[in-house]
Design an enzyme around this catalytic site. Structure first.
Site, PDB file in Angstrom:
ATOM      1  CG  ASP A 285      -1.267  11.207  -0.269  1.00  0.00           C
ATOM      2  OD1 ASP A 285      -0.509  10.220  -0.356  1.00  0.00           O
ATOM      3  OD2 ASP A 285      -2.079  11.514  -1.156  1.00  0.00           O
ATOM      4  CD1 TRP A 286       4.447   7.102   0.852  1.00  0.00           C
ATOM      5  CD2 TRP A 286       2.516   7.422   1.895  1.00  0.00           C
ATOM      6  NE1 TRP A 286       4.186   5.979   1.602  1.00  0.00           N
ATOM      7  CE2 TRP A 286       3.014   6.142   2.267  1.00  0.00           C
ATOM      8  CE3 TRP A 286       1.322   7.845   2.453  1.00  0.00           C
ATOM      9  CZ2 TRP A 286       2.345   5.293   3.146  1.00  0.00           C
ATOM     10  CZ3 TRP A 286       0.648   6.994   3.326  1.00  0.00           C
ATOM     11  CH2 TRP A 286       1.157   5.743   3.664  1.00  0.00           C
TER      12      TRP A 286
END
Length: 843
Positions: A285-286
């Site tokens: 995920d970012w």
């Protein structure tokens, strides 16, 4: 016997389980999911089988990929393992540079659980939770195809969808982005979403692996979960995605049993790859990658959005010997092999389709209507017909502005969207009277210039490029009051200080960027921030500072006072009294980055509903809300229609249901609690939001409706609930064993006067032979049917071995629940008129 929730047991996660077979034996059943081309388990839908996902235009298999990897330099290899700035951005979430000299193209990755999120307009589909409410895997596949086709049309290669996390708590801020509290239903729908997306040539990314079931503390919380709980609840959807051939898996922010999910070898290697056979790539995920060596060794292949850990630090780790270059090669191989599977390495890559806005809109309308859940309908208030359809008061701020979706990474710029008021007036026709009252102001009224000393126009203020505009003044209140101050702006957010306090400080993390799908933007497109606070009688100092920046900007400062609220409420009551019927739109704006702080409707909406329903008892409340809502006002209303976030075609779909053009065929995929504390996690902070950074999944396998059954608690509305405009009868239940599990058959009859849609549901009770914690009743299958008045249909639902099995943490395997089992059929988890018992043998 309760599950042992020990961390040690869960962290093994099946290193030894790979040897488990898929045959039924004397000791029980160890079942595996079907291959990618099998239909969803337990749904009984007969959905079309899907081929292994991908375009089928790959260019030569593993040998060619090996040859490509050998030609890459270390710098080129690591550049394929982390994001970078896009030289020609299209508003997408991520960008991966290619290697042009070897014909490896760049990849663009877009957010997309409810449509493709880029700068250009796309189809804003209904929220996934509304899709799920249709209980229709075939419709989920159709929904996925829209995302897949539009993602390709809009220049994207990868979509960050679907979301497979369970709805564990109604407080979770992203419940609207996911599907259900139930593992079986989630698995069925996730598998079909993946197939739909990928058969259009777009790479799907199932997320967030695993246990990202809340926004509060999501970056740091350590989820403590036992092996049985993990396998029987949260993992079902991810396993179904892998079985459907998903190209990528996104690692979650949170820790799982003490280790960040993006560096958890038990999750990413032992489970995902060794047991399930996943051969795509794992992307963080970012900002969810926390290390270099540990993450690579665990099986993380790609860091997003930049190269904090997988850029220079990874190259140094390889040169220093702490990461073998073979591990980098393996990660690159996974990415390139997946690209090849989708034809992205071919000399002639698949052509991108044209963006077909009309086709997307048709599916959006179909899904929004199919998922509509009628929670209450006293005295056949709905559908609106006759006099009820000729005189209508439409009340609420969201009646006159489109509310298509929640905030955060799932928010889509729609191709177009009507307001519900427009759709209702269109459907009611020229012979009807439809009047609107605001009821509650969302965006404020202008501050009177004469209120301020010195006087100032704060409604139409333009600040030129490179300029800074300031105002300092004061205003006087004769009495104590509650004010909401709102700043609207088109550039950098202005500073607004009241009595020396900054009202709109910069927020931490994603909360600064995600302000919701409704409240963060005014109808004319200006960004909005608001603050509600009590003000004492007397003089208050106000200071505003706005910078024009490079392009200049417009700003306005607005307010809502106690007098304004009272006047809006009074107008709503007058409008309700003057109409035969009332349709009141209620809202809650949820967003990524924040959990809900209450299950009640925000602002003054409860007071508004009670006042309007008292003035006119023929009041229907339409809920555009993200998840379960408490309803102390329920008994005063005539009808309640749950529409969640209905997408760009939601206004028309809502009108379709209100006027009876479509039967409300949606059913709740999550239990609506009677109060704030009576939820699976509501009375135990160790379960939610966690204590000292640690969260216990101590409810075990009893997630969602299973917890209400285990505890004997009465919900406001149960899982599977939803009313129809007709009536239904269930009869003639028959259950028999078959090689793969059970065949459940029964007759459903439409006993009413209207054509209607029903979701027939099958549940199974626990096995007496298993000494494991089991649900009182588990959803085993369902069938969505539509019948004419008086018609009947014999419904068949196959219940597979997996659904009849439990995960044994001692054996690290699925074991069949043999012996006497009770089978139930009916309309919801709490309305099950048919039941039968059958003995399931060990095989």
């Amino acid at each position: 016997m309760s599950e042992d929730v020990s961390r040690r047991s869960a962290m093994r996660l099946l290193a030894a389980a790979g040897a488990a077979g898929a045959t039924l034996s004397t000791g029980g059943c160890t079942a595996t999911l079907p291959p990618p081309d099998a239909r969803p388990t337990g749904s009984g839908t007969g959905a079309e089988a899907a081929p292994a996902a991908g375009s089928g235009t790959g260019t030569g298999g593993a040998a060619r990929i090996d040859a490509l990897v050998e030609q890459l330099t270390l710098d080129e290899k690591t550049a394929l393992l982390h994001g970078a700035p896009d030289p020609a951005p299209e508003g997408q979430a991520g960008y991966l540079p290619g290697v042009p000299r070897l014909g490896i193209p760049a990849l663009r990755l877009a957010d997309g659980p409810a449509g493709v999120r880029v700068s250009r307009p796309a189809t804003a589909l209904p929220a996934p939770v509304l899709l799920a409410s249709a209980f229709d895997p075939a419709l989920a596949r159709e929904y996925g195809r829209v995302i897949g086709r539009e993602g390709r049309a809009l220049g994207q290669d990868v979509v960050l969808a679907p979301m497979a996390n369970l709805i564990r708590t109604p407080y979770a801020g992203r419940n609207f982005e996911t599907l259900s509290e139930d593992p079986q239903l989630t698995a069925d729908l996730v598998g079909e979403l993946v197939r739909g997306i990928q058969e259009e040539g777009l790479i799907a990314t199932v997320k967030h692996f695993a246990l990202n079931n809340q926004e509060q503390g999501r970056d740091t919380v350590d989820v403590s979960v036992g092996e049985q709980t993990l396998h029987e609840t949260e993992l079902r959807g991810f396993e179904a995605a892998v079985a459907a051939g998903v190209g990528a898996v996104m690692g979650a922010y949170n820790k799982v049993n003490g280790v960040h999910a993006c560096e958890s070898r038990p999750l990413l290697d032992e489970l995902l790859r060794q047991r399930w056979g996943f051969d795509g790539w794992v992307v963080s995920d970012w900002g969810a990658a926390h290390s270099t060596v540990a993450a690579v060794r665990a099986g993380l292949d790609m860091e997003m959005p930049g190269g904090t850990h997988f850029g220079g630090p990874l190259r140094e780790a390889v040169r220093g010997g702490s990461v073998p270059e073979a591990a980098v090669d393996q990660a690159v191989h996974r990415i390139l092999a997946t690209m090849d599977r989708f034809g992205l390495l071919a000399a002639r890559r698949p052509a991108r389709p044209a963006h077909d806005a009309a086709a997307g809109a048709r599916v959006a309308r179909k899904v929004a209507a199919a998922g509509a859940v009628l929670l209450r309908n006293e005295h056949e208030t709905l559908p609106l017909t006759g006099a009820a359809a000729r005189s209508i008061a439409v009340i609420g701020p969201t009646a006159r502005v489109p509310f298509t979706g929640g905030g955060g990474s799932s928010h889509v710029v729609p191709d177009g969207a009507d307001a519900p008021l427009t759709a209702i007036r269109r459907r009611a026709g020229s012979g009807s009277t439809v009047r609107h009252a605001l009821g509650e102001d969302l965006f404020g009224r202008p501050l009177p210039a004469k209120l301020l000393t010195p006087a100032a126009d704060l409604e139409h203020r333009e600040v030129g490029p490179g300029r800074v505009w300031t105002h300092e003044g004061a205003f006087h209140l004769a009495a104590d009051d509650e004010w909401t101050l709102l700043v609207h702006y088109t550039g950098k957010r202005p500073g607004v200080r009241l009595d020396g306090e900054e009202l709109f400080p910069v927020r931490q993390g994603v909360a600064e960027h995600y302000a919701g799908g409704l409240l963060g933007t005014a109808p004319d497109g200006m960004a909005v921030r608001r603050r509600t606070l009590p003000l004492k009688a007397g003089t208050h100092r106000l200071a505003v500072t706005a910078a024009g920046g490079d392009r200049g900007q417009r700003i306005r400062l607005r307010h809502i006072t106690g007098a304004i609220r009272a006047a809006d409420l009074a107008e709503a009551v007058r409008t309700a009294k003057g109409a035969h019927s009332v349709v009141l739109f209620a809202y809650e704006d949820a967003t990524e980055g924040a959990d809900r702080t209450s299950l009640a409707l925000p602002g003054g909406q409860e007071r508004l509903i009670e006042a309007v329903a008292t003035a006119n008892p023929r009041t229907t409340v339409v809920l555009n809300t993200p998840s379960g809502t408490t309803m102390p006002w329920l008994s005063r209303t005539a009808a309640v229609l749950q529409m969640y976030y209905p997408g760009q075609e939601g206004a028309g779909a809502t009108a379709d249901v209100l006027f009876g053009d479509v039967d409300p065929g949606g059913r709740l995929t999550q239990t609506f609690p009677a109060d704030e504390r009576t939820t699976p996690v509501g009375a135990d902070p160790s379960r939610y939001p966690g204590v000292g950074g640690r969260q216990e999944y101590s409810e075990g396998v009893h997630v969602g409706h299973r917890w209400y059954d285990a505890r004997g608690k009465a919900p406001l509305f149960p899982f599977g609930h939803g009313l129809s405009y007709t009536t239904w009868q269930y009869e003639k239940l028959a259950v028999r064993t078959q090689r793969a599990g059970l065949r459940v058959e029964f007759t459903v009859r439409n006993t009413g006067r209207r054509r209607g849609t029903e979701v027939a549901q099958v549940y199974v009770g626990p096995s007496e032979d298993l000494r494991l914690d089991q649900p009182v009743r588990a959803l085993a299958g369902y069938r969505r049917i539509t019948l004419a008045p008086g018609a009947a249909q014999r419904v068949s639902v196959d219940v597979d071995a997996r659904t009849l099995s439990s995960w044994d943490p001692q054996r690290h395997a699925w074991v069949l629940g043999s012996g006497r089992r009770e089978v139930f059929a009916g309309r919801s988890s709490r309305e099950l008129p048919l039941r039968s018992k059958i003995v399931l043998g060990s095989r």
